[in-house]
Design an enzyme around this catalytic site. Structure first.
Site, PDB file in Angstrom:
ATOM      1  N   PRO A  89      66.042  41.588 -21.848  1.00  0.00           N
ATOM      2  CA  PRO A  89      66.660  40.331 -22.285  1.00  0.00           C
ATOM      3  C   PRO A  89      66.885  39.361 -21.123  1.00  0.00           C
ATOM      4  O   PRO A  89      66.848  38.136 -21.311  1.00  0.00           O
ATOM      5  CB  PRO A  89      68.007  40.757 -22.879  1.00  0.00           C
ATOM      6  CG  PRO A  89      67.936  42.215 -23.088  1.00  0.00           C
ATOM      7  CD  PRO A  89      66.864  42.765 -22.195  1.00  0.00           C
ATOM      8  N   GLU A 116      70.455  51.266 -23.286  1.00  0.00           N
ATOM      9  CA  GLU A 116      71.006  50.126 -22.534  1.00  0.00           C
ATOM     10  C   GLU A 116      69.985  49.546 -21.560  1.00  0.00           C
ATOM     11  O   GLU A 116      70.314  48.707 -20.730  1.00  0.00           O
ATOM     12  CB  GLU A 116      72.292  50.528 -21.806  1.00  0.00           C
ATOM     13  CG  GLU A 116      73.485  50.693 -22.739  1.00  0.00           C
ATOM     14  CD  GLU A 116      73.729  49.477 -23.634  1.00  0.00           C
ATOM     15  OE1 GLU A 116      73.639  48.342 -23.147  1.00  0.00           O
ATOM     16  OE2 GLU A 116      73.990  49.691 -24.832  1.00  0.00           O
ATOM     17  N   ARG A 154      45.928  35.907 -29.668  1.00  0.00           N
ATOM     18  CA  ARG A 154      45.287  34.774 -30.352  1.00  0.00           C
ATOM     19  C   ARG A 154      44.653  33.779 -29.370  1.00  0.00           C
ATOM     20  O   ARG A 154      43.904  32.899 -29.779  1.00  0.00           O
ATOM     21  CB  ARG A 154      46.236  34.108 -31.350  1.00  0.00           C
ATOM     22  CG  ARG A 154      47.466  33.501 -30.769  1.00  0.00           C
ATOM     23  CD  ARG A 154      48.505  33.254 -31.856  1.00  0.00           C
ATOM     24  NE  ARG A 154      48.043  32.377 -32.923  1.00  0.00           N
ATOM     25  CZ  ARG A 154      47.899  31.066 -32.800  1.00  0.00           C
ATOM     26  NH1 ARG A 154      48.161  30.491 -31.641  1.00  0.00           N
ATOM     27  NH2 ARG A 154      47.493  30.335 -33.811  1.00  0.00           N
ATOM     28  N   ASP A 169      47.742  23.691 -31.503  1.00  0.00           N
ATOM     29  CA  ASP A 169      49.020  24.271 -31.913  1.00  0.00           C
ATOM     30  C   ASP A 169      50.168  23.697 -31.092  1.00  0.00           C
ATOM     31  O   ASP A 169      49.972  23.179 -29.998  1.00  0.00           O
ATOM     32  CB  ASP A 169      48.995  25.793 -31.701  1.00  0.00           C
ATOM     33  CG  ASP A 169      48.294  26.508 -32.842  1.00  0.00           C
ATOM     34  OD1 ASP A 169      48.297  25.986 -33.962  1.00  0.00           O
ATOM     35  OD2 ASP A 169      47.746  27.606 -32.595  1.00  0.00           O
TER      36      ASP A 169
HETATM   37  N1  SAM Z   1      71.892  46.368 -21.908  1.00  0.00           N
HETATM   38  C1  SAM Z   1      70.809  45.433 -22.007  1.00  0.00           C
HETATM   39  C2  SAM Z   1      71.306  44.051 -21.639  1.00  0.00           C
HETATM   40  O1  SAM Z   1      72.461  43.738 -21.896  1.00  0.00           O
HETATM   41  O2  SAM Z   1      70.515  43.255 -21.123  1.00  0.00           O
HETATM   42  C3  SAM Z   1      70.257  45.399 -23.423  1.00  0.00           C
HETATM   43  C4  SAM Z   1      69.399  46.573 -23.737  1.00  0.00           C
HETATM   44  S1  SAM Z   1      68.608  46.428 -25.295  1.00  0.00           S
HETATM   45  C5  SAM Z   1      69.822  47.068 -26.364  1.00  0.00           C
HETATM   46  C6  SAM Z   1      67.385  47.686 -25.272  1.00  0.00           C
HETATM   47  C7  SAM Z   1      65.992  47.230 -24.943  1.00  0.00           C
HETATM   48  O3  SAM Z   1      65.568  46.287 -25.896  1.00  0.00           O
HETATM   49  C8  SAM Z   1      65.806  46.546 -23.606  1.00  0.00           C
HETATM   50  O4  SAM Z   1      65.667  47.460 -22.545  1.00  0.00           O
HETATM   51  C9  SAM Z   1      64.544  45.743 -23.839  1.00  0.00           C
HETATM   52  O5  SAM Z   1      63.382  46.522 -23.625  1.00  0.00           O
HETATM   53  C10 SAM Z   1      64.639  45.382 -25.301  1.00  0.00           C
HETATM   54  N2  SAM Z   1      65.111  44.012 -25.532  1.00  0.00           N
HETATM   55  C11 SAM Z   1      66.261  43.652 -26.120  1.00  0.00           C
HETATM   56  N3  SAM Z   1      66.364  42.320 -26.200  1.00  0.00           N
HETATM   57  C12 SAM Z   1      65.243  41.804 -25.655  1.00  0.00           C
HETATM   58  C13 SAM Z   1      64.775  40.492 -25.445  1.00  0.00           C
HETATM   59  N4  SAM Z   1      65.473  39.434 -25.805  1.00  0.00           N
HETATM   60  N5  SAM Z   1      63.564  40.332 -24.860  1.00  0.00           N
HETATM   61  C14 SAM Z   1      62.838  41.410 -24.480  1.00  0.00           C
HETATM   62  N6  SAM Z   1      63.236  42.691 -24.656  1.00  0.00           N
HETATM   63  C15 SAM Z   1      64.424  42.887 -25.241  1.00  0.00           C
END
Ligand code: SAM
Length: 225
Positions: A89, A116, A154, A169
């Site tokens: 994230p 996490e 794509r 696009d």
């Molecule tokens: N503890 C992390 C944080 O607060 O940034 C969140 C972990 S999330 C519950 C679990 C996994 O989901 C991450 O390791 C990632 O691979 C994926 N993930 C969650 N949100 C994402 C996003 N917005 N973009 C990309 N991957 C995401």
């Protein structure tokens, strides 16, 4: 192009990889997509891949050992080690220019987090780029990886029936404008009419109108984003 997806849940990709445009692109050999299960690189009788964070805190983190062993194994399967992308994230936010950048690569390796997230040493150990699909939190990287795969695939030459359509696009082209309104039959629907210019057959006027509409739509979007 080759795309490797590293995940604890390879089954989530069934259906997605076989459907529609992507399925056809794979069958035509335009994109080679492989899945690898991180669990296969776990050690010990319980094949553990996660553990508690040092310093305390809620939840579990993916341990660096299995994730890095899995990435290095996958990299070694082809002569191009590939560009490694960790889905997180807090990473670089995915937009069309990053999608275009990824689409020029010979090979990308997408790594899906769970729980996490990753131990911070994973990115450092393999020289990965961290990418986020937006400012919200998913429960795993699988859906994020699907977003990246769909957007990148794509742009691979031959995947779309009409190459020009990707250039027109939203967010494509030099100005990165969003697309203006589009219409199909019927000419009138519930009292709403197709703009006269689109029925005129005058291609110059139509192009100019479309550009104007795209500029207006892009401005409108800036006020709501
Ligand atoms: N503890 C992390 C944080 O607060 O940034 C969140 C972990 S999330 C519950 C679990 C996994 O989901 C991450 O390791 C990632 O691979 C994926 N993930 C969650 N949100 C994402 C996003 N917005 N973009 C990309 N991957 C995401």
């Amino acid at each position: 192009m080759r795309i490797d997806i590293i995940t604890l849940f390879p089954g989530m990709f069934t259906g997605f990889l076989d459907g529609s445009l992507l399925g056809a692109a794979r069958t035509a050999g335009l994109v080679d997509i492989r899945l690898t299960d991180i669990r296969d690189f776990a050690e010990g009788p319980h094949r553990q891949v996660d553990d508690r964070p040092f310093g305390g805190g809620p939840g579990m983190l993916l341990m660096p050992g299995p994730v890095v062993s899995c990435i290095e194994h996958v990299q070694g399967l082809s002569q191009h080690a590939g560009h490694v992308v960790l889905l997180t994230p807090g990473g670089r936010r995915l937009d069309q220019s990053l999608v275009e950048e990824l689409a020029t690569r010979e090979r990308i390796v997408l790594v899906c987090g769970r729980y996490e997230g990753f131990d911070a040493r994973v990115a450092a150990a393999v020289g990965a780029e961290e990418v986020s699909i937006g400012d919200y939190v998913l429960s795993g990287g699988e859906v994020a990886a699907m977003v990246v795969v769909d957007a990148v695939a794509r742009l691979i030459p031959g995947v779309l029936g009409d190459e020009a359509s990707a250039l027109q696009d939203s967010f494509s082209g030099p100005d990165r404008l969003v697309e203006g309104p589009q219409y199909t039959r019927p000419r009138e629907f519930r009292g709403l009419h197709v703009p006269e210019v689109l029925l005129s057959g005058d291609h110059r006027r139509i192009e100019a109108w479309r550009h104007e509409q795209a500029v207006a739509a892009t401005r409108r979007r800036a006020t709501i984003s």
